[in-house]
Design an enzyme around this catalytic site. Structure first.
Site, PDB file in Angstrom:
ATOM      1  CE  LYS A  10      35.310 -43.355   7.197  1.00 50.47           C
ATOM      2  NZ  LYS A  10      35.250 -43.271   5.738  1.00 50.47           N
ATOM      3  CE  LYS A  69      85.216 -45.988  13.957  1.00 51.44           C
ATOM      4  NZ  LYS A  69      85.445 -45.452  12.594  1.00 51.44           N
ATOM      5  CB  SER A  70      91.155 -48.607  14.177  1.00 48.27           C
ATOM      6  OG  SER A  70      89.863 -49.147  13.995  1.00 48.27           O
ATOM      7  CG  ASN A  97      25.166 -44.982   4.264  1.00 46.95           C
ATOM      8  OD1 ASN A  97      23.992 -44.721   4.529  1.00 46.95           O
ATOM      9  ND2 ASN A  97      26.088 -44.044   4.108  1.00 46.95           N
ATOM     10  N   GLY A 102      35.267 -47.590   7.212  1.00 48.69           N
ATOM     11  CA  GLY A 102      34.832 -48.069   5.916  1.00 48.69           C
ATOM     12  C   GLY A 102      35.637 -47.407   4.837  1.00 48.69           C
ATOM     13  CB  VAL A 154      37.436 -42.969   0.360  1.00 46.99           C
ATOM     14  CG1 VAL A 154      37.189 -41.511   0.013  1.00 46.99           C
ATOM     15  CG2 VAL A 154      38.796 -43.152   1.013  1.00 46.99           C
ATOM     16  CG  ASP A 155      33.241 -40.299  -1.390  1.00 47.14           C
ATOM     17  OD1 ASP A 155      33.151 -39.424  -0.520  1.00 47.14           O
ATOM     18  OD2 ASP A 155      33.533 -40.065  -2.570  1.00 47.14           O
ATOM     19  CB  SER A 214      78.438 -47.984  16.912  1.00 44.75           C
ATOM     20  OG  SER A 214      79.475 -47.120  17.309  1.00 44.75           O
ATOM     21  N   PRO A 255      39.779 -42.514   9.583  1.00 47.43           N
ATOM     22  CG  PRO A 255      41.802 -41.401   9.442  1.00 47.43           C
ATOM     23  CD  PRO A 255      40.964 -42.208  10.381  1.00 47.43           C
TER      24      PRO A 255
END
Length: 635
Positions: free
Chosen positions: A37, A475-476, A165, A31, A33-34, A543, A112
């Site tokens: 629960k 790299k290449s 409640n 449910g 907050v407050d 990559s 929560p």
């Protein structure tokens, strides 16, 4: 029968026997907050006399010190155990508590209320039979109420207690209760919640918790405790005899015994029953049901057993044993709902591990169809899922798996997603349906001129050399020189350069994380096909993500993929800047540039590492050639 609490003193063995035979109910509270629960759970623990004297003493002390009830017992403190929860007066983590009554045992999860803890609520709800949804009588149905109700419906909880409640704060008004009950049922109908029991209550005062309250003479239904003790939650499918048992272990203690161990998650089984093994489809009959206490005449849902069969058939961990007349589906492409549970976004195309039952496979999201605004239920277009977001997507797996739709069976329809590098759980999901049946519609052709034949006519072993590194690392340059050297050795090669591929095959892709993943995936699939054609394939592309490079590795056989990390500090790469890309990125002309505003995940264990600060391109090529000769792939 004597009251259970009396049996502890009179006959401890009878007490334990009575306790052992009670049914178990798992439920959650949720449910806004407050809404109360934690107070409600604390009240249930208190009323069921499940607190030890030292706990009561501590509760009294804590209530005076940090309580919110002016020194009176603050039942929420029994559940809100984290310091941060007590300081803020909220529930952050999922708190599990056990209690029992004469009729039943209970495990309750206090979940929560805050939206940022959606993943925590999903965790708590995943095994629950009943959900208690609390509503503050002063506030009525809120956005949080609708959100949690949607999650309850999504996770497959079929029984809901609407706990209206704090009714004491509105004078125990029947009119307020009826209005909230009506408003909630109108919404619940839209999301498919049907079994709803509305109860007026005050968790703090104890109204309608264990006894009907004189403050609500207009209410004559169940108390909360009575409802929880008597609600029937057995799944209809479970009662139908539709048998399911994922195989956890192939039990082979000696040459004379072969059994298949696991827990029956649905239905029942007995010797002589015809069963099938999925995904293979092979059939047999049950010979014995073996347990540590001896053979059984029948096993039912929830029991862990070992089955022996009348036939010798191939069965492995992760296979599902099922009744032959109503087997689960088998597929490798699905529509599913996914709840994302980690800070790193879910990106289509990225490979993850998927665990369903006892089977673990590699899976990726091929298409994210939409995400769901859990507050409004609106379907929103999206390219990724962030923490706590929920989306409907198409999933692909690298193997066939047996499954049932989640709304029919949580055990064979629910799954988790795991990061392949960290082994952290990153998502949870529910399978809805197969997109197609590959065994019926798609078959691998029996090709006689296969990879081995292509390689033999070329006189070489095919493999992939995958160059990765920052832009400007070289790299290449190294890949081009290496291909020239291999060509001079009489090898059949092909170079897949990242820039060249983006001008053709991947020209529709940008540079977002999702597009980078797809860029690597397509290139890796092409490289795999060329290996099947007997080629030595050189791939040169940034990559940037480890997961996708690992995915490329797993597309080919072991010993057919070699990662070459062209390592250079980003400062040196930027100084070189042969294409002027760093300069454009610094000026804002180029977005999502790797190494600056988009991450690069350097390889931890590449086959070859090239240090371009100390090695020339020619020395790098010699280094790679020596490595390939050393492991025997250039023979």
């Amino acid at each position: 029968m004597a009251h259970v609490s009396d049996l502890i003193a009179e006959d401890i063995e009878l007490y334990l026997k009575t306790h052992e035979n009670k049914s178990l109910l798992r439920f959650i509270t949720c449910g806004s907050v407050d809404d109360g629960k934690s107070t409600l759970i604390g009240r249930l623990l208190y009323e069921s006399k499940m607190l030890f004297e030292d706990q009561l003493t501590q509760l009294e002390a804590d209530s005076k010190k940090v309580g919110t009830q002016a020194g009176d017992l603050d039942f929420a403190l029994l559940v809100d155990g984290l310091t941060a929860e007590r300081e803020q007066g909220i529930t952050i983590d999922v708190a599990y508590r056990f209690f029992s009554t004469d009729k039943r045992k209970f495990i309750v999860a206090d979940t929560p209320g805050h939206e940022q803890y959606t993943r925590n609520m999903i965790t708590g709800a995943s095994t629950a039979d009943v959900a208690i949804i609390l509503i503050d009588a002063r506030k009525g149905v809120l956005t949080q109420t609708r959100r949690h109700s949607y999650l309850v419906s999504l996770i497959g909880i079929r029984h809901v207690v609407l706990a209206i409640n704090k009714l004491d704060m509105v004078g125990y008004s029947e009119e307020v209760f009826n209005r909230i009950d009506h408003d909630y049922r109108v919404f619940a109908k839209k999301i498919g919640l049907q079994n709803i029991a509305a109860i007026p209550m005050s968790a703090l005062k104890g109204d309608n918790i264990t006894e009907l309250s004189r403050n609500t003479p207009w209410y004559s239904g169940d108390t909360l405790m009575s409802y929880l003790e008597n609600v029937q939650v057995e799944d209809a499918a479970e009662q139908s005899g539709v048998f399911r048992m994922p195989v956890q272990w192939v039990n082979r203690p000696n040459l004379d015994f072969r059994g298949y161990s696991g827990m029956v998650v649905r239905g029942s089984v007995k010797p002589g029953d015809a069963i099938c093994v999925l995904p293979s489809g092979r059939e047999s009959r049950v010979a014995r049901i073996v347990t540590q206490e001896g053979d059984l005449e029948k096993a039912i849902s929830g029991q862990s057993i070992t089955l022996t069969l009348t036939d010798e058939i191939d069965i492995s961990r992760g296979d599902v044993l099922a009744t032959t007349d109503s087997p689960p589906g088998v597929a490798n492409q699905f529509e599913a709902t996914v709840v994302w549970m980690t800070d790193d976004a879910m990106l289509p195309g990225r490979p993850y591990l998927m665990k369903i039952g006892t089977k673990t496979v590699t899976a990726n999201v091929s298409t994210l169809k939409h995400k769901v605004n859990v507050n409004t239920l609106e379907q929103v277009a999206a390219t990724k899922l962030e923490l706590n977001e929920i989306g409907v997507c198409n999933l692909s797996t690298d193997q066939l798996i047996a499954f049932d739709p989640y709304n029919e069976d949580r055990d064979t329809g629910g799954f988790i997603m795991i990061d392949r590098l960290t082994n952290n759980t990153v998502g949870a999901g529910m399978l809805h349906s197969a997109l197609r049946q590959p065994r019926d519609n798609s078959q691998w052709q029996n090709i006689h001129v296969n990879k081995q034949a292509h390689a033999a006519i070329k006189g070489q072993k095919p493999f992939i050399i995958w160059f990765t590194g920052l832009s400007g690392s070289g790299k290449s340059t190294i890949a081009i020189l290496l291909e020239r050297k291999l060509y001079s050795l009489g090898k059949h090669t092909y170079l897949l350069d990242g820039d060249a591929i983006r001008h053709g095959l991947n020209k529709d892709l940008g540079f977002t994380d999702a597009d980078r993943i797809e860029n690597v995936r397509r290139t890796a699939e092409v490289a795999k096909l060329m290996v099947d054609a007997g080629q030595i394939v050189l791939v040169s592309m940034i990559s940037p993500f480890s997961a996708e490079r690992e995915m490329a590795r797993e597309l080919v056989a072991q010993g057919e993929f070699f990662e070459v990390f062209v390592d250079v500090p980003i400062q040196a790469a930027e100084e070189r800047d042969p294409k002027g890309l760093y300069k454009k990125a610094r000026s804002g002309e180029l977005k999502d540039f790797t190494g600056l505003d988009s991450p690069y995940e350097a390889p931890e264990n590449p086959e070859v590492r090239i240090d371009t600060m100390t090695q020339t391109p020619e020395q790098a090529v010699e280094h790679i050639i020596n490595y390939l000769l050393g492991i025997g792939v250039l023979g």
